[in-house]
Design a protein around this motif. Structure first.
Motif, PDB file in Angstrom:
ATOM      1  N   PHE A   1       3.126   4.444   7.238  1.00  0.00           N
ATOM      2  CA  PHE A   1       1.912   3.937   6.594  1.00  0.00           C
ATOM      3  C   PHE A   1       0.740   4.788   7.070  1.00  0.00           C
ATOM      4  O   PHE A   1       0.666   5.165   8.240  1.00  0.00           O
ATOM      5  N   SER A   2      -0.188   5.093   6.144  1.00  0.00           N
ATOM      6  CA  SER A   2      -1.373   5.862   6.504  1.00  0.00           C
ATOM      7  C   SER A   2      -2.524   5.489   5.589  1.00  0.00           C
ATOM      8  O   SER A   2      -2.320   5.221   4.396  1.00  0.00           O
ATOM      9  N   THR A   3      -3.716   5.463   6.157  1.00  0.00           N
ATOM     10  CA  THR A   3      -4.926   5.234   5.356  1.00  0.00           C
ATOM     11  C   THR A   3      -5.530   6.551   4.887  1.00  0.00           C
ATOM     12  O   THR A   3      -6.626   6.559   4.318  1.00  0.00           O
ATOM     13  N   ARG A   4      -4.823   7.647   5.096  1.00  0.00           N
ATOM     14  CA  ARG A   4      -5.369   8.972   4.815  1.00  0.00           C
ATOM     15  C   ARG A   4      -5.819   9.117   3.347  1.00  0.00           C
ATOM     16  O   ARG A   4      -6.800   9.779   3.053  1.00  0.00           O
ATOM     17  N   ASP A   5      -5.066   8.500   2.437  1.00  0.00           N
ATOM     18  CA  ASP A   5      -5.357   8.666   1.015  1.00  0.00           C
ATOM     19  C   ASP A   5      -6.176   7.525   0.430  1.00  0.00           C
ATOM     20  O   ASP A   5      -6.324   7.413  -0.791  1.00  0.00           O
ATOM     21  N   VAL A   6      -6.700   6.649   1.295  1.00  0.00           N
ATOM     22  CA  VAL A   6      -7.498   5.513   0.833  1.00  0.00           C
ATOM     23  C   VAL A   6      -8.956   5.743   1.209  1.00  0.00           C
ATOM     24  O   VAL A   6      -9.267   6.064   2.355  1.00  0.00           O
ATOM     25  N   LEU A   7      -9.841   5.584   0.257  1.00  0.00           N
ATOM     26  CA  LEU A   7     -11.257   5.840   0.504  1.00  0.00           C
ATOM     27  C   LEU A   7     -11.894   4.687   1.277  1.00  0.00           C
ATOM     28  O   LEU A   7     -11.558   3.517   1.086  1.00  0.00           O
ATOM     29  N   ALA A   8     -12.835   5.033   2.172  1.00  0.00           N
ATOM     30  CA  ALA A   8     -13.615   4.010   2.864  1.00  0.00           C
ATOM     31  C   ALA A   8     -14.527   3.331   1.843  1.00  0.00           C
ATOM     32  O   ALA A   8     -15.005   3.963   0.915  1.00  0.00           O
ATOM     33  N   PRO A   9     -14.814   2.006   2.004  1.00  0.00           N
ATOM     34  CA  PRO A   9     -14.348   1.129   3.078  1.00  0.00           C
ATOM     35  C   PRO A   9     -13.035   0.418   2.753  1.00  0.00           C
ATOM     36  O   PRO A   9     -12.642  -0.515   3.463  1.00  0.00           O
ATOM     37  N   HIS A  10     -12.319   0.846   1.716  1.00  0.00           N
ATOM     38  CA  HIS A  10     -11.103   0.143   1.314  1.00  0.00           C
ATOM     39  C   HIS A  10      -9.955   0.358   2.289  1.00  0.00           C
ATOM     40  O   HIS A  10      -8.972  -0.388   2.260  1.00  0.00           O
ATOM     41  N   ASN A  11     -10.040   1.400   3.141  1.00  0.00           N
ATOM     42  CA  ASN A  11      -8.922   1.654   4.058  1.00  0.00           C
ATOM     43  C   ASN A  11      -8.744   0.518   5.066  1.00  0.00           C
ATOM     44  O   ASN A  11      -7.632   0.220   5.484  1.00  0.00           O
ATOM     45  N   PHE A  12      -9.844  -0.151   5.456  1.00  0.00           N
ATOM     46  CA  PHE A  12      -9.716  -1.272   6.382  1.00  0.00           C
ATOM     47  C   PHE A  12      -8.948  -2.417   5.733  1.00  0.00           C
ATOM     48  O   PHE A  12      -8.002  -2.969   6.319  1.00  0.00           O
ATOM     49  N   SER A  13      -9.325  -2.789   4.527  1.00  0.00           N
ATOM     50  CA  SER A  13      -8.651  -3.895   3.845  1.00  0.00           C
ATOM     51  C   SER A  13      -7.208  -3.531   3.516  1.00  0.00           C
ATOM     52  O   SER A  13      -6.317  -4.395   3.533  1.00  0.00           O
ATOM     53  N   CYS A  14      -6.948  -2.259   3.224  1.00  0.00           N
ATOM     54  CA  CYS A  14      -5.586  -1.814   2.942  1.00  0.00           C
ATOM     55  C   CYS A  14      -4.704  -1.981   4.183  1.00  0.00           C
ATOM     56  O   CYS A  14      -3.576  -2.485   4.101  1.00  0.00           O
ATOM     57  N   TRP A  15      -5.208  -1.559   5.330  1.00  0.00           N
ATOM     58  CA  TRP A  15      -4.467  -1.709   6.583  1.00  0.00           C
ATOM     59  C   TRP A  15      -4.287  -3.174   6.932  1.00  0.00           C
ATOM     60  O   TRP A  15      -3.203  -3.596   7.342  1.00  0.00           O
ATOM     61  N   ARG A  16      -5.317  -3.971   6.738  1.00  0.00           N
ATOM     62  CA  ARG A  16      -5.252  -5.398   7.064  1.00  0.00           C
ATOM     63  C   ARG A  16      -4.185  -6.099   6.210  1.00  0.00           C
ATOM     64  O   ARG A  16      -3.419  -6.930   6.698  1.00  0.00           O
ATOM     65  N   GLU A  17      -4.139  -5.741   4.940  1.00  0.00           N
ATOM     66  CA  GLU A  17      -3.141  -6.332   4.054  1.00  0.00           C
ATOM     67  C   GLU A  17      -1.735  -5.887   4.443  1.00  0.00           C
ATOM     68  O   GLU A  17      -0.788  -6.681   4.426  1.00  0.00           O
ATOM     69  N   HIS A  18      -1.606  -4.616   4.819  1.00  0.00           N
ATOM     70  CA  HIS A  18      -0.283  -4.089   5.201  1.00  0.00           C
ATOM     71  C   HIS A  18       0.276  -4.817   6.411  1.00  0.00           C
ATOM     72  O   HIS A  18       1.421  -5.287   6.394  1.00  0.00           O
ATOM     73  N   ILE A  19      -0.503  -4.936   7.485  1.00  0.00           N
ATOM     74  CA  ILE A  19       0.028  -5.521   8.715  1.00  0.00           C
ATOM     75  C   ILE A  19       0.212  -7.026   8.596  1.00  0.00           C
ATOM     76  O   ILE A  19       1.024  -7.626   9.303  1.00  0.00           O
ATOM     77  N   ALA A  20      -0.500  -7.647   7.660  1.00  0.00           N
ATOM     78  CA  ALA A  20      -0.324  -9.088   7.435  1.00  0.00           C
ATOM     79  C   ALA A  20       1.001  -9.387   6.739  1.00  0.00           C
ATOM     80  O   ALA A  20       1.480 -10.523   6.775  1.00  0.00           O
ATOM     81  N   GLN A  21       1.612  -8.369   6.129  1.00  0.00           N
ATOM     82  CA  GLN A  21       2.839  -8.576   5.372  1.00  0.00           C
ATOM     83  C   GLN A  21       4.082  -8.059   6.096  1.00  0.00           C
ATOM     84  O   GLN A  21       5.176  -8.110   5.542  1.00  0.00           O
ATOM     85  N   THR A  22       3.926  -7.559   7.327  1.00  0.00           N
ATOM     86  CA  THR A  22       5.089  -7.089   8.081  1.00  0.00           C
ATOM     87  C   THR A  22       5.849  -8.280   8.644  1.00  0.00           C
ATOM     88  O   THR A  22       5.402  -9.432   8.559  1.00  0.00           O
ATOM     89  N   TYR A  23       7.018  -8.009   9.250  1.00  0.00           N
ATOM     90  CA  TYR A  23       7.807  -9.122   9.795  1.00  0.00           C
ATOM     91  C   TYR A  23       7.250  -9.620  11.131  1.00  0.00           C
ATOM     92  O   TYR A  23       7.705 -10.623  11.665  1.00  0.00           O
ATOM     93  N   VAL A  24       6.244  -8.913  11.686  1.00  0.00           N
ATOM     94  CA  VAL A  24       5.451  -9.434  12.803  1.00  0.00           C
ATOM     95  C   VAL A  24       3.991  -9.413  12.347  1.00  0.00           C
ATOM     96  O   VAL A  24       3.210  -8.552  12.784  1.00  0.00           O
ATOM     97  N   PRO A  25       3.595 -10.326  11.465  1.00  0.00           N
ATOM     98  CA  PRO A  25       2.243 -10.264  10.892  1.00  0.00           C
ATOM     99  C   PRO A  25       1.158 -10.500  11.940  1.00  0.00           C
ATOM    100  O   PRO A  25       1.322 -11.300  12.863  1.00  0.00           O
ATOM    101  N   MET A  26       0.048  -9.756  11.785  1.00  0.00           N
ATOM    102  CA  MET A  26      -1.101  -9.906  12.677  1.00  0.00           C
ATOM    103  C   MET A  26      -2.372  -9.842  11.849  1.00  0.00           C
ATOM    104  O   MET A  26      -2.388  -9.297  10.734  1.00  0.00           O
TER     105      MET A  26
END
Length: 326
Positions: A7-32
Motif C-alpha cells: 500500500f502507498s499514498t504515493r499516487d494519491v493527492l493531498a489531502p486525500h492521502n490521509f483519508s485513503c490511508w485511514r480507510e485502508h487500515i480500518a479495513q485490515t484484519y487488525v483494524p486501527m
C-alpha cells in the motif's frame, strides 16, 4: 518472490492521502484508527510479506497516532502478538496503565487483543518514521502465554545477541524478498518464530520459573538460534554446541529426541536450505558452487554434492541451472 501485499499514498493527492490511508487500515484484519494532520501531505508506504501463518511488515510514514480500541477489537480480533522493530524515529506505546517510548533498534511486543495506542514521531529533522515487525498467532509460540504477556511493552534490544539476530533477519528478508520463492515463505516463518521464541526465553531468563517441558522448549529454542547464527562454521558439531550451552552431548541428543530430526540432521538441513537459496539467487550466479558450499559449513565439495543429491534428488549444478532457467 514471496507473496506480498503493498500500500502507498504515493499516487494519491493531498489531502486525500490521509483519508485513503485511514480507510485502508480500518479495513485490515487488525483494524486501527488513525489520528494525524488531515490537511497535511501524509506519506505512507507499507509492505506485508506472507511467511506462512506469520506476517512480516515494513512501513515508512509521516508522524501519526494509531489507536486500537475495544470497539475495533470486537470488530476483528485475530489473536496475534505484534512485534515492532523501530528503525528510525521515536515510537511511543501506551496502554491504560502506562506509556513507554522506544528508540531505533528497540524491539517492543504488544497484543492485538488489548486496547493500545501507538504514537510515532520524527527526530533529528527527519521527515518520516521507519519500522518493521511481525504479526504472529499467539498459539504458535511454545512458551506459556502468561510468561510472554509479562514481556509486553518491555524494551528488548535489537542491537545485540538474539535480538540483533532477529533484527537482521527481519531487515534482510524484507530487502531480499525478490530472491525467495513463495514456498520459502512458510520456512522463513518457522525461522521467525524460532528466533522470536529464543529472544523471549532469553529475556525471561526462565530457569526454574517454567514447567519442565517449557524449560526444555526454551533450551531447544536457544540452541536452534545459536545454530542458525553459526551455520557457516565447519566446527559446528553436537559436541561444540553442547559445550557452549553447558550441557553434555548425550543430553543434547536427548533434547532432540522430542523433535522431528536429530540435531545433526537439523544442522545439515538448515545448511542445505541456505545453499539452495544461494544457488538460485541471480546475484550469486557467477559464484563457484564450492564457494557457496563453504559459505554454509561444507568444507569438502564432494560431501556437499553427495548430501545435496541425497536431499533433493539432483546434483547442485543441475539445481542451479534449473532454477535460473525458471
Amino acid at each position: 518472490m514471496l507473496i506480498e501485499t503493498a500500500f502507498s499514498t504515493r499516487d494519491v493527492l493531498a489531502p486525500h492521502n490521509f483519508s485513503c490511508w485511514r480507510e485502508h487500515i480500518a479495513q485490515t484484519y487488525v483494524p486501527m484508527d488513525v489520528e494525524g494532520n488531515r490537511t497535511a501531505d501524509t506519506t505512507v508506504s507499507q509492505r506485508v510479506l506472507a511467511l506462512g501463518a506469520v506476517q512480516l511488515w515494513t512501513m515508512e510514514h509521516s508522524p501519526m497516532t494509531l489507536r486500537r480500541t475495544r470497539k475495533l477489537i470486537q470488530q476483528s480480533d485475530p489473536e496475534l502478538y505484534h512485534l515492532s522493530l523501530n528503525l528510525r524515529g521515536t515510537m511511543g506505546l501506551a496502554r491504560s496503565d502506562h506509556e513507554t517510548e522506544y528508540e531505533p533498534y528497540d524491539l517492543v511486543l504488544h497484543d492485538t487483543s488489548q486496547p493500545h495506542l501507538i504514537r510515532a514521531t520524527t527526530s533529528h529533522g527527519e521527515d518520516t518514521i521507519l519500522g518493521t515487525g511481525l504479526f504472529i498467532p499467539r498459539k504458535l509460540l511454545p512458551l506459556p502465554e502468561k510468561a510472554i504477556d509479562s514481556l509486553i511493552m518491555q524494551r528488548l534490544s535489537g542491537r545485540e545477541g538474539i535480538g540483533a539476530l532477529l533484527a537482521q533477519f527481519l531487515t534482510q528478508v524484507t530487502r531480499d524478498s525478490g530472491s525467495y520463492r513463495p514456498d520459502d515463505g512458510p520456512r522463513l516463518g518457522v525461522v521467525a518464530v524460532d528466533l522470536l521464541s529464543a529472544l523471549f526465553a532469553h529475556a525471561l531468563d526462565a530457569g526454574d520459573s517454567l514447567l519442565p517441558e517449557s524449560h526444555r522448549q526454551t533450551l531447544v529454542l536457544r540452541i536452534r538460534a545459536f545454530i542458525q547464527a553459526n551455520l557457516h562454521d565447519p566446527q559446528l558439531t553436537p559436541r561444540t554446541i553442547a559445550a557452549v550451552h553447558n550441557i553434555s552431548t548425550s543430553y543434547l541428543h536427548r533434547l532432540f529426541q522430542h523433535e522431528e530430526e536429530t540435531v545433526a540432521a537439523w544442522i545439515r538441513r538448515q545448511r542445505l536450505e541456505r545453499a539452495c537459496h544461494d544457488l538460485a539467487a541471480p546475484a550469486l550466479h557467477a559464484a563457484p558452487i564450492h564457494t557457496i558450499a563453504a559459505r554454509w559449513g561444507f568444507t569438502h565439495a564432494a560431501d556437499f554434492t553427495r548430501a545435496f543429491r541425497t536431499a533433493y534428488g539432483i546434483p547442485p549444478r543441475d539445481y542451479r541451472n534449473s532454477a535460473h532457467a525458471r
